[in-house]
Design a protein around this motif. Structure first.
Motif, mmCIF file in Angstrom:
data_model
loop_
_atom_site.group_PDB
_atom_site.id
_atom_site.type_symbol
_atom_site.label_atom_id
_atom_site.label_comp_id
_atom_site.label_asym_id
_atom_site.label_seq_id
_atom_site.Cartn_x
_atom_site.Cartn_y
_atom_site.Cartn_z
ATOM 1 N N ASP A 136 0.869 -1.175 0.000
ATOM 2 C CA ASP A 136 0.000 0.000 0.000
ATOM 3 C C ASP A 136 0.905 1.223 0.000
ATOM 4 O OD1 ASP A 136 -1.893 1.957 0.321
ATOM 5 O OD2 ASP A 136 -2.287 1.509 2.441
ATOM 6 N N PHE A 137 1.396 1.578 -1.165
ATOM 7 C CA PHE A 137 2.344 2.691 -1.265
ATOM 8 C C PHE A 137 1.658 4.051 -1.295
ATOM 9 C CE2 PHE A 137 4.588 -0.908 -3.377
ATOM 10 C CZ PHE A 137 5.573 -1.084 -2.412
ATOM 11 N N ASP A 138 0.393 4.106 -1.752
ATOM 12 C CA ASP A 138 -0.290 5.397 -1.821
ATOM 13 C C ASP A 138 -1.068 5.723 -0.557
ATOM 14 O OD1 ASP A 138 -2.431 3.683 -2.012
ATOM 15 O OD2 ASP A 138 -3.117 4.387 -3.968
ATOM 16 N N GLY A 139 -1.092 4.812 0.429
ATOM 17 C CA GLY A 139 -1.701 5.098 1.720
ATOM 18 C C GLY A 139 -3.213 5.115 1.737
ATOM 19 N N ASP A 140 -3.859 4.391 0.799
ATOM 20 C CA ASP A 140 -5.321 4.369 0.787
ATOM 21 C C ASP A 140 -5.899 3.211 1.572
ATOM 22 O OD1 ASP A 140 -4.747 2.228 -0.845
ATOM 23 O OD2 ASP A 140 -5.960 2.901 -2.548
ATOM 24 N N GLY A 141 -5.036 2.446 2.264
ATOM 25 C CA GLY A 141 -5.497 1.344 3.068
ATOM 26 C C GLY A 141 -5.662 0.033 2.328
ATOM 27 N N VAL A 142 -5.305 0.005 1.042
ATOM 28 C CA VAL A 142 -5.458 -1.197 0.222
ATOM 29 C C VAL A 142 -4.104 -1.581 -0.363
ATOM 30 C CG1 VAL A 142 -6.574 -2.199 -1.812
ATOM 31 C CG2 VAL A 142 -7.830 -0.592 -0.364
ATOM 32 N N VAL A 143 -3.758 -2.866 -0.287
ATOM 33 C CA VAL A 143 -2.543 -3.359 -0.951
ATOM 34 C C VAL A 143 -2.867 -3.407 -2.445
ATOM 35 C CG1 VAL A 143 -0.938 -5.280 -1.189
ATOM 36 C CG2 VAL A 143 -1.836 -4.670 1.069
ATOM 37 N N GLY A 144 -2.543 -2.326 -3.138
ATOM 38 C CA GLY A 144 -2.986 -2.200 -4.516
ATOM 39 C C GLY A 144 -1.938 -1.702 -5.484
ATOM 40 N N GLU A 145 -0.651 -1.728 -5.071
ATOM 41 C CA GLU A 145 0.411 -1.266 -5.954
ATOM 42 C C GLU A 145 1.559 -2.268 -5.973
ATOM 43 O OE1 GLU A 145 -2.173 1.446 -4.542
ATOM 44 O OE2 GLU A 145 -0.425 1.141 -3.227
ATOM 45 N N VAL A 146 2.326 -2.249 -7.056
ATOM 46 C CA VAL A 146 3.493 -3.112 -7.185
ATOM 47 C C VAL A 146 4.690 -2.251 -7.565
ATOM 48 C CG1 VAL A 146 2.944 -3.655 -9.600
ATOM 49 C CG2 VAL A 146 4.442 -5.164 -8.305
ATOM 50 N N ALA A 147 5.847 -2.531 -6.954
ATOM 51 C CA ALA A 147 7.064 -1.750 -7.181
ATOM 52 C C ALA A 147 8.133 -2.619 -7.826
ATOM 53 C CB ALA A 147 7.582 -1.173 -5.864
ATOM 54 N N LEU A 148 8.950 -1.992 -8.669
ATOM 55 C CA LEU A 148 10.050 -2.672 -9.340
ATOM 56 C C LEU A 148 11.089 -1.639 -9.758
ATOM 57 C CD1 LEU A 148 9.740 -2.029 -12.668
ATOM 58 C CD2 LEU A 148 7.812 -3.567 -12.382
ATOM 59 N N VAL A 149 12.244 -2.133 -10.189
ATOM 60 C CA VAL A 149 13.250 -1.273 -10.799
ATOM 61 C C VAL A 149 13.455 -1.749 -12.227
ATOM 62 C CG1 VAL A 149 15.613 -0.403 -10.745
ATOM 63 C CG2 VAL A 149 14.392 -0.820 -8.599
ATOM 64 N N ALA A 150 13.121 -0.895 -13.185
ATOM 65 C CA ALA A 150 13.324 -1.205 -14.594
ATOM 66 C C ALA A 150 14.734 -0.802 -14.999
ATOM 67 C CB ALA A 150 12.299 -0.469 -15.459
ATOM 68 N N MET A 151 15.385 -1.680 -15.744
ATOM 69 C CA MET A 151 16.761 -1.459 -16.207
ATOM 70 C C MET A 151 17.680 -1.045 -15.061
ATOM 71 S SD MET A 151 15.911 0.405 -19.862
ATOM 72 C CE MET A 151 14.711 1.526 -19.117
ATOM 73 N N PRO A 152 17.800 -1.890 -14.021
ATOM 74 C CA PRO A 152 18.608 -1.525 -12.851
ATOM 75 C C PRO A 152 20.094 -1.373 -13.150
ATOM 76 C CG PRO A 152 17.991 -3.836 -12.771
ATOM 77 C CD PRO A 152 17.225 -3.234 -13.899
ATOM 78 N N HIS A 153 20.565 -1.895 -14.290
ATOM 79 C CA HIS A 153 21.989 -1.811 -14.631
ATOM 80 C C HIS A 153 22.288 -0.615 -15.527
ATOM 81 C CE1 HIS A 153 20.610 -6.167 -14.686
ATOM 82 N NE2 HIS A 153 21.139 -5.982 -13.492
ATOM 83 N N LEU A 154 21.245 0.078 -15.994
ATOM 84 C CA LEU A 154 21.429 1.208 -16.919
ATOM 85 C C LEU A 154 20.964 2.506 -16.272
ATOM 86 C CD1 LEU A 154 20.258 -0.609 -20.185
ATOM 87 C CD2 LEU A 154 22.597 -0.150 -19.439
ATOM 88 N N VAL A 155 19.668 2.837 -16.409
ATOM 89 C CA VAL A 155 19.178 4.092 -15.828
ATOM 90 C C VAL A 155 18.588 3.903 -14.439
ATOM 91 C CG1 VAL A 155 18.778 5.185 -18.044
ATOM 92 C CG2 VAL A 155 16.965 3.805 -17.047
ATOM 93 N N GLY A 156 18.153 2.685 -14.103
ATOM 94 C CA GLY A 156 17.627 2.417 -12.770
ATOM 95 C C GLY A 156 16.343 3.163 -12.475
#
Length: 296
Positions: A175-195
């Protein structure tokens, strides 16, 4: 370093091996043949799964409708090597709580470029396996596969990065936006280039991008583990702990006012090698063999 945060691993089931614990069946002579048969079946089932497992990957177990998940059918048709070799998986296997098996077999132009399926749950999609799926021309995307009537189904996915040999490293859901719901997913795109640290909203059929920020990483090219990011579970919202792209700063990041904000920064004496959960806190291992700890 004493980090005043309560950090723990992403909401994903870590790799695990072995058979699920048997339910207590009572005692007595009549139960012995049944118990022996059940133990034998358990051992044979685990042995079969281990034989089917792609080298360098791990079996995942969960408490939801997906009991186990693993990668099968090793292939060298996508020679990228982000995870240390050219062997990837052509198939994702999902085993339901009832023991039924579903196999998601990718076409020849795609592979699962990952180390283990992450068994997670979110209200919109239910119980899913979160995996990195790569296309020969379009690069990687994050995919959520679930079970429906005993069949493996793609329930949602991010867009492909857009270019072949471009990878992403998952962090987890929360729940990254704080709305009380587990509704988001986090990742790092191209972690070896621009991150690119990216947060997507979980919706049925798609994962639209909410926000991104450049300059972060959670993976070293050629390593067979993805172990440099954690999620801090907060009362109001979840936060992400990971290093910058040079791995010389350890940063706690929150999604606030529509953007990603660095709330805390720790400068490191050497590049970060891995993060581990230690009780309610974490441990940061650096390339100079020093270890830093964080506590609530």
């Amino acid at each position: 370093m004493r980090w005043k945060a309560n950090c723990r691993l992403p909401s994903a089931t870590p790799p695990n091996k072995g058979c699920v614990a048997m339910r207590k069946m009572g005692s007595g002579r009549n139960t012995a043949p049944f118990l022996f048969a059940l133990l034998l079946f358990c051992a044979m089932s685990v042995k079969a799964q281990q034989a089917d497992l792609v080298p360098g990957t791990a079996l995942a177990t969960g408490q939801g409708s997906i009991a186990r998940a693993w990668f099968a059918d090793p292939t060298t048709r996508y020679p990228h090597g982000a995870l240390g070799d050219d062997i990837e998986a052509g198939t994702l296997v999902l085993q339901g709580r009832d023991g039924g098996i579903a196999r998601i077999v990718l076409p020849e132009n795609r592979v699962f470029e990952d180390v283990f399926p992450r068994l997670v749950s979110a209200p919109v999609v239910g119980d899913v396996a979160m995996v990195v799926e790569s296309d020969r021309k379009m690069g990687a995307r994050l995919s959520l596969y679930g079970l429906s009537d005993g069949q493996g189904r793609l329930l949602a996915a991010t867009p492909y990065i857009g270019t072949g040999n471009r990878w992403l490293a998952p962090i987890g859901i929360g729940d990254f936006d704080g709305d009380g719901v587990v509704g988001e997913v986090a990742l790092v795109a191209m972690p070896h280039l621009v991150g690119l640290l990216r947060i997507y909203r979980i919706q049925a059929g798609e994962l639209p991008l909410m926000v991104e920020a450049a300059g972060y990483s959670n993976h070293i090219y050629g390593r067979s583990e993805i172990s440099m990011s954690l999620i801090e579970r907060g009362q109001k919202r979840d936060r992400i702990l990971l290093p910058d792209r040079q791995r010389r700063r350890l940063v706690l990041i929150a999604l606030l006012d529509g953007g990603l904000r660095e709330e805390r920064v720790e400068h490191l004496s050497a590049p970060l090698l891995r993060l581990r959960q230690i009780g309610a806190g974490f441990e940061a291992e650096l390339e100079d063999d020093s270890v830093l700890t964080g506590t609530p």
